[in-house]
Each structure stands twice: as C-alpha cells, then as structure tokens.
Design a protein around this motif. Structure first.
Motif, PDB file in Angstrom:
ATOM      1  N   THR A 143      44.611  35.254  36.975  1.00 28.94           N
ATOM      2  CA  THR A 143      44.167  35.314  38.371  1.00 28.94           C
ATOM      3  C   THR A 143      43.079  36.375  38.582  1.00 28.94           C
ATOM      4  OG1 THR A 143      45.880  36.918  38.913  1.00 28.94           O
ATOM      5  CG2 THR A 143      46.441  34.601  39.202  1.00 28.94           C
ATOM      6  N   ARG A 144      42.615  36.986  37.507  1.00 32.19           N
ATOM      7  CA  ARG A 144      41.633  38.068  37.656  1.00 32.19           C
ATOM      8  C   ARG A 144      40.224  37.486  37.712  1.00 32.19           C
ATOM      9  NH1 ARG A 144      43.105  43.111  33.924  1.00 32.19           N
ATOM     10  NH2 ARG A 144      41.731  44.088  35.435  1.00 32.19           N
TER      11      ARG A 144
ATOM     12  N   ASN B 129      32.868  38.203  39.562  1.00 29.00           N
ATOM     13  CA  ASN B 129      31.582  37.606  39.932  1.00 29.00           C
ATOM     14  C   ASN B 129      30.512  38.083  38.948  1.00 29.00           C
ATOM     15  OD1 ASN B 129      32.353  36.334  42.438  1.00 29.00           O
ATOM     16  ND2 ASN B 129      32.421  38.362  43.377  1.00 29.00           N
TER      17      ASN B 129
ATOM     18  N   ASP C  15      32.627  35.189  45.019  1.00 29.26           N
ATOM     19  CA  ASP C  15      33.964  35.274  45.613  1.00 29.26           C
ATOM     20  C   ASP C  15      34.176  36.679  46.180  1.00 29.26           C
ATOM     21  OD1 ASP C  15      36.630  35.419  46.245  1.00 29.26           O
ATOM     22  OD2 ASP C  15      37.361  34.526  44.377  1.00 29.26           O
ATOM     23  N   PRO C  16      34.273  36.800  47.534  1.00 25.98           N
ATOM     24  CA  PRO C  16      34.433  38.130  48.139  1.00 25.98           C
ATOM     25  C   PRO C  16      35.768  38.793  47.803  1.00 25.98           C
ATOM     26  CG  PRO C  16      34.548  36.406  49.824  1.00 25.98           C
ATOM     27  CD  PRO C  16      34.193  35.731  48.540  1.00 25.98           C
ATOM     28  N   LYS C  17      36.706  38.007  47.213  1.00 24.92           N
ATOM     29  CA  LYS C  17      38.011  38.581  46.852  1.00 24.92           C
ATOM     30  C   LYS C  17      38.094  38.930  45.362  1.00 24.92           C
ATOM     31  CE  LYS C  17      40.873  36.571  50.518  1.00 24.92           C
ATOM     32  NZ  LYS C  17      39.956  35.692  51.236  1.00 24.92           N
TER      33      LYS C  17
ATOM     34  N   GLU D  13      37.658  40.935  41.791  1.00 27.47           N
ATOM     35  CA  GLU D  13      37.966  42.348  41.537  1.00 27.47           C
ATOM     36  C   GLU D  13      36.760  43.141  41.053  1.00 27.47           C
ATOM     37  OE1 GLU D  13      39.742  43.077  37.263  1.00 27.47           O
ATOM     38  OE2 GLU D  13      40.995  41.614  38.304  1.00 27.47           O
TER      39      GLU D  13
ATOM     40  N   PRO E  16      29.325  44.550  49.593  1.00 26.42           N
ATOM     41  CA  PRO E  16      30.757  44.195  49.474  1.00 26.42           C
ATOM     42  C   PRO E  16      31.624  45.377  49.044  1.00 26.42           C
ATOM     43  CG  PRO E  16      29.497  43.282  47.643  1.00 26.42           C
ATOM     44  CD  PRO E  16      28.499  43.870  48.587  1.00 26.42           C
ATOM     45  N   ASP E  17      32.889  45.301  49.430  1.00 20.89           N
ATOM     46  CA  ASP E  17      33.851  46.372  49.120  1.00 20.89           C
ATOM     47  C   ASP E  17      34.519  46.098  47.765  1.00 20.89           C
ATOM     48  OD1 ASP E  17      35.315  48.695  49.613  1.00 20.89           O
ATOM     49  OD2 ASP E  17      36.992  47.564  50.439  1.00 20.89           O
ATOM     50  N   ILE E  18      33.712  45.727  46.782  1.00 25.27           N
ATOM     51  CA  ILE E  18      34.214  45.410  45.433  1.00 25.27           C
ATOM     52  C   ILE E  18      33.444  46.311  44.467  1.00 25.27           C
ATOM     53  CG2 ILE E  18      34.527  43.572  43.710  1.00 25.27           C
ATOM     54  CD1 ILE E  18      33.837  41.528  45.898  1.00 25.27           C
TER      55      ILE E  18
END
Length: 269
Positions: A5-6, A9, A41-43, A45, A66-68
C-alpha cells in the motif's frame, strides 16, 4: 503499513536521461513492493522529482506545495535541491526503507499583490522579485512592518528565503544563508545611489516575523512585473505588495549525511 500500500509519486521532465532514470527507478521501487502512482496521488508517502532545480521548483508549484516529503534525482546542471544522482537509486531505496534520512523543512516566501480591484496571493520557494517591465527603472517605497525604510530606485528588489539565497540572490551579491536560519533577505537589483536617489546597495537581512511592504510610485503602477521562482506575473494598477514568510512547510527529504556547506563548496567553489 504493508509495502503493497506504499504509494510513491515519480515526476520527471522530458529529457531522455530523466525518462530513462524514471523507468529504472520505477522498476526498482516496484521490485521492493512500492506502488508507483499513474497520476499524481496527493495521499502518496513520497514525491521523487527527476530533473534539475527548475523541475523541482515547477513540481512544487504545479502541485500546490503538497504536504508530502519530496526528494530530487539530479539529471540537470546545478542540482542544488536534488539530493541524489542517478547512480544512487539502489542506495536510496535501501536507506529510505531503513528510515536512514532526515526531513529538512523549508518555508516559502509569500506575497499579496494588491491592485486597485483585487488582491492575488503568490508563493516562492527561492524568491519573489519585483522589477520594472521592459527593463525600466522603477521607484518603490519600501517599509518594514510599520517603519518606512527607503524610496528605492533601480531595476528592482528581490526577497529571498534562505533556500533561495544561493540562487538569483547570490548572483546579485546577496549573502548565502544557512537554511537552518528562519529569515528573509531583501536584495537590491542595480540600485541607483546618487545625489538625486538614495538606495541601499547591500542586501538587508530581516527576521521571519517581518512584513515587507512595497508601494510603487503611482506612475509605475502599470510597469511592475512580479517574478516568483522564475515565473512572471503581470498585473495592472499594482498599488501594494506585502511579503512575508509563509506558514506552509515544504518537506525536503535528505540523506543523513547531508551537509549544506559541503554542498555549497561542491557547487560553487
């Protein structure tokens, strides 16, 4: 969290070396159980940006800061933001999985550009530059918080972050600032200092809480260009520009042996 699931981008520029590096990196990451997003994908990691410093800055602007965490693979020239070289991909994946890295937090500089009709907000990772259109000399009234600082005359002024201190700011004779410091730097561009006009000729270092206010003389409202990280913004009837350090944090992933001053030496000396 299982490795399946990791999500990561990968963003790349169009150079053949970048595309080839991206293809190899994708294979290596998938072999290690990571999923590479088809579209951003904004989600996810992590963001891995392949290219030069320009690609790195464009990625952050394009995806709205983005907050990534983001890490760069350098296939460009200078590669000041870029942490890795293409030959380090295996080492990076090994160290990333072990958690053998640090996150360096950077604050952009933000500007509120107010025209006679509306206000527009822009942000810069390196710098925001205010200058005359078509290379005209401009006159700007500059205040710091509520204190009038100077009536600047010249080509313009640049407000840079510590990160941007090694970019355009450095070319203008501004100071190199350690990114662990929270401050902004105001650097003049071709200031005029004569009997008629008095402008600061060195850069000014101000604390992070400062609000820098710039009012163009009314005859110059339509001849101002605002440039953020190399991208131009032209607005008519600009009456005020307010600049300050943003609360937003850019999370830059660095390997644990990262040393800013070594990088400065390597890139500039």
């Amino acid at each position: 969290m299982s490795n399946q699931t990791r999500v990561i981008n990968i963003v790349t520029n169009d150079r053949p070396i970048s595309k080839e590096t991206s293809r190899i990196l994708k294979q290596k990451l998938e072999k290690n159980g990571f999923l590479i997003a088809d579209t951003f994908d904004p989600k996810a990691e992590l963001i891995i940006c392949i290219g030069g410093d320009g690609s790195f800055l464009r990625t952050l602007h394009e995806y709205k800061f983005p907050d990534i965490p983001i890490v760069g693979v350098n296939t460009g020239h200078l590669g000041f933001f870029q942490e890795l070289s293409p030959y380090q991909l295996d080492e990076f994946i090994f160290r990333y999985e072990k958690g053998d890295y640090i996150i360096q937090e950077l604050h952009p500089v933000e500007a509120l550009i107010c025209t006679r009709n509306s206000c527009i907000e822009i942000m810069g990772i390196n710098e925001i530059t205010i200058k005359g259109a078509k290379s005209r000399t401009i006159h700007l009234n500059i205040s710091l918080d509520d204190s009038f600082l100077e009536k600047f005359s010249g080509d313009g002024v640049l407000v840079s972050t510590p990160t941007g201190s090694t970019a355009y700011n450095y070319s203008l004779g501004g100071s190199i600032v350690d990114p662990r410091l929270d401050l902004l730097q105001i650097t003049p561009i071709a200031p005029i200092n004569t009997v008629a006009y008095r402008s600061f000729t060195s850069s000014l270092i101000v604390p992070r809480e400062s609000m820098i206010k710039i009012h163009p003389e009314y005859t110059f409202e339509n001849s101002i260009v605002v440039v953020t990280d190399g991208m131009e913004h032209k607005h008519n009837e600009i009456v005020e520009i307010n600049l300050k350090m943003s609360e937003i944090k850019i999370k830059l992933l660095r390997l644990k042996n990262y040393d800013f001053w070594n990088k400065v030496k390597e890139k500039f000396l």
